[in-house]
Design an enzyme around this catalytic site. Sequence first.
Site, PDB file in Angstrom:
ATOM      1  N   GLU A 287       5.666  -8.640   5.301  1.00 55.63           N
ATOM      2  CA  GLU A 287       6.688  -8.661   4.452  1.00 55.63           C
ATOM      3  C   GLU A 287       5.922  -7.871   3.278  1.00 55.63           C
ATOM      4  OE1 GLU A 287       5.989 -11.263   5.358  1.00 55.63           O
ATOM      5  OE2 GLU A 287       8.000 -12.633   6.568  1.00 55.63           O
ATOM      6  N   ASP A 329     -16.713  25.333  -1.927  1.00 55.33           N
ATOM      7  CA  ASP A 329     -17.870  26.924  -2.445  1.00 55.33           C
ATOM      8  C   ASP A 329     -18.758  26.705  -3.240  1.00 55.33           C
ATOM      9  OD1 ASP A 329     -17.896  29.383  -3.189  1.00 55.33           O
ATOM     10  OD2 ASP A 329     -16.400  29.703  -4.825  1.00 55.33           O
ATOM     11  N   ASP A 593     -10.435  26.311  -6.039  1.00 57.39           N
ATOM     12  CA  ASP A 593     -10.199  27.025  -8.440  1.00 57.39           C
ATOM     13  C   ASP A 593      -9.640  28.258  -7.854  1.00 57.39           C
ATOM     14  OD1 ASP A 593     -11.858  28.279  -7.901  1.00 57.39           O
ATOM     15  OD2 ASP A 593     -13.057  27.580  -9.793  1.00 57.39           O
ATOM     16  N   ASP A 597      -8.000  30.681  -2.726  1.00 58.53           N
ATOM     17  CA  ASP A 597      -8.177  29.207  -1.833  1.00 58.53           C
ATOM     18  C   ASP A 597      -7.060  28.540  -1.558  1.00 58.53           C
ATOM     19  OD1 ASP A 597     -11.039  29.254  -2.397  1.00 58.53           O
ATOM     20  OD2 ASP A 597     -11.005  28.131  -4.287  1.00 58.53           O
ATOM     21  N   ASN A 661      -0.275 -18.490  16.404  1.00 57.15           N
ATOM     22  CA  ASN A 661       0.974 -18.554  15.552  1.00 57.15           C
ATOM     23  C   ASN A 661       2.125 -18.985  16.666  1.00 57.15           C
ATOM     24  OD1 ASN A 661       0.269 -21.023  13.338  1.00 57.15           O
ATOM     25  ND2 ASN A 661       0.660 -19.825  11.292  1.00 57.15           N
ATOM     26  N   ASN A 686       5.175 -19.360   5.829  1.00 59.42           N
ATOM     27  CA  ASN A 686       4.884 -17.719   6.028  1.00 59.42           C
ATOM     28  C   ASN A 686       4.621 -17.456   4.317  1.00 59.42           C
ATOM     29  OD1 ASN A 686       4.168 -15.395   7.613  1.00 59.42           O
ATOM     30  ND2 ASN A 686       6.610 -15.001   6.019  1.00 59.42           N
ATOM     31  N   ASP A 690       1.541 -15.703   2.574  1.00 60.70           N
ATOM     32  CA  ASP A 690       1.264 -14.043   2.020  1.00 60.70           C
ATOM     33  C   ASP A 690       1.316 -14.488   0.506  1.00 60.70           C
ATOM     34  OD1 ASP A 690       2.310 -12.990   4.526  1.00 60.70           O
ATOM     35  OD2 ASP A 690       4.295 -13.071   4.209  1.00 60.70           O
TER      36      ASP A 690
END
Length: 845
Positions: A287, A329, A593, A597, A661, A686, A690
């Site tokens: 989650e 470059d 730049d 390019d 688990n 749980n 978390d």
Amino acid sequence: MTAQQNLFWQKSLSSILNELDSQRFGLSSDEAKRRLEQYGPNSLSATKKRNVLKAFLERLKNPLVLLLLASAILVGIIKEYQSAFLIALIVVTSILIDFVQEYKALKAAELLKDSVATRTHTIRDQKSQEVEAKNLVPGDIIELAAGDLIPADGYLIEAKDFHVNQSSLTGESFPVEKISTDNPKLYSALTDAPHIVFMGSSVISGWAKVLICKTGKNTLLSSISRSLSEEKAPTSLLLSMSEFGTFLIRITIILVLLVMMINFYLGRPWLDTMLFSIALGVGMTPEFLPMIISVSIAKGGIRLARQKVISKRLSSIYDFGRMNVFCTDKTGTLTEAQIHLERSVNAEGQDFERPFHLAYLNSYFETGIKSPLDQALLDYKDLTQTAITWKKIDEVPFDSEHRRISVLLDNGQERILILKGPLEDILNSCNFVENTNEVNQLKPQTKETILANFIKLSQQGLRVLGVAYCSIPSDQSQITSRDEKNLTFSGLITFFDPPRPDAGEAIQHLINDGIKIKIITGDNEYVTQSLCKRLNIKIDGILTSSEISSLNNQQLSHMIENTTLFCRVTPDQKAKIIHFLKQNGHIVGFLGDGINDIGALHAADVSISVNTAVAIAKEAASFILLKRNLTVIHDAVLEGRRTFANIMKYIMMGTSSNLGNMISMVGATLFLPFLPMLPIQVLLGNLLYDLSEIAIPFDRVDSEQLHKPAKWSIPSIRNFMLFLGPISSIFDFGLFYILINYLHANESFFQTSWFMESLATQILVIFLIRTRKNPFKSRPHPYLSLVSLSVLGLGLFIPLSTFGYLFYFQPLPSLFYVIIAAQICLYLVTAEGVKQIFYKKFNVE
């Protein structure tokens, strides 16, 4: 003033100027400010304010969230309100943390983007000044040149060799020439009008002065609901997480169905079985993964900003960590970008002022953005008094096809065409050569001498330009590339751009950290080799533009692997090199730049530009450097790897612990006459687990993981889960045996005991899984230690508190705590040993 109205393209310029109450010299600052309040910012999203509630509710569309909410509703319908509340709490907590962190990160990102916002040259208060594009208003007069993004819809006042790319609006794949016209009524369709330019288009070549007519939501781009900044494809991060989600869902479904079948087979009540199965499904669901990702990349974005790297799309930080080939470059990255003029020489290589004088006039009268070479010419010696005696008649600007700049000048006595550009382009158009006092036919041996001098100068690390000229009839007022013939070669201008003293070391750091370096440049191979020699950069191979053109796709795909330098390359070849590197399985970064390019920036996995780049290059890039050097790139790479590593920690921890688990749940249901843990207990465990991991994005990362490219691998996650997950189940089964046979635990005793043991092992093993090294030699971040241990303390306290009855817990005898402490210590020692065996056996990178 009727500024933003239909059919404006069919009206004359004078009529539009009158309607907009504007002049050819633009608006005043006060008037522009007033109009900005009237029309709003020149932005497609200007009228869309961030709706906090809507942004929060958007997260409910996530399939994972919908599944969990459906589970909460189902559990509530059957009046298991405590379980329903816990599932809803898990969902809301995850969404809330994710929302707050991402909202803060996006606000910070918007502030950072303002510092690299597109700016345009606007005439206000009768002088040219830079203004942010979002502050443009109808009636403004702007100047556009090659490399600019067109910031709004406008009407051409003046234009010279002005070509734009408007494929994003009209689908035209080739550049379109735009011209001013005296007969606008000839054009019945807006997109056919050659005197109108549109927001979202980009300037390929030439120069123009434009009257802004429509801004923001009134532009053509807005009306067809398209934006240059929209994401056209999922990022690699989203694709990776989608792949992981699919993998996890399959495992969850298999295990949940298995538990259900076992319980139904054993004749357990269907309601208890359904609740238990839902709780297990929730338990296997990551989650908090969206939150962990959001916080990790937000922290990465903030740290990158401190290193002068602005991320335009936060999820791209993940790609920086995976990059294993970096293409760049040389100018401004390997060099200081402080170009200065060294010498002006004739065909024989002798000092000669005439080429410099001609080149100075060329640069002085050139329109558009001055290149560093132009600026070096103008700074070398001030010839303004000479230049003002000339008048510019016409110009052919530089672009990827016309690789030189030509200006037509007149001083009342002669009309002369002056060209400067790469030697090979200039010399091929010359039939004569100028010496100190005379002009002669350009003979083959003289041409060879010129080329020999060019190579010699280039090998000294000097950038070399050729200069040529020819006389033009006094009645000719326009020129094209067809007039560039029978030229007289005047000489060479040489420039030097000193190498960055730290560039060689920065390159070596990137190489040591597993990144291959490719230098892709328009410069010749002699200059580039000289620079690499100065910086002690090893050259494995060299390919020039002509050699690339002679190779077929298979040959090029093979040769680019062992090539360091790509010289004299064209824009298409830059993109082609990037494409084949990606096709060979590399994650490719590219720093560019310029206009040339753009293709390569779009092709690269990690597109990088600089704040001084042309607007379309900055728009195409995912990252903008405020400080242009490879040390900053190296810092960004390490930050990307740190972000990736912390995301992987959560995934490794969650999958292995949850699988353990689940195995224990399945095994326990086979021999217990009751559920091994009640659904509400599963959900509480749980949620606490978390919460114990929410500080992972702040955690330190082992240096070993920062020195090699990050690799996303479902097989590695699967192997780790299968290798380490069952270890906790083995100890769970040992606990079950003790509880049943020695402590004679009843249902509540058993469930309370396993809840406490399971939570303790899950949380404490975090400190092992977070590092591949000995956990005593790799310290976690204090935030992670504080949060994890605090949550563990809370989890162990609940069964002992007066609130324990809400979750059907009961107090436990002192002997249990001695047993569980010994078991936890033995489990952690075993888990550490198995972890070390895993990394050695599978050689995980």
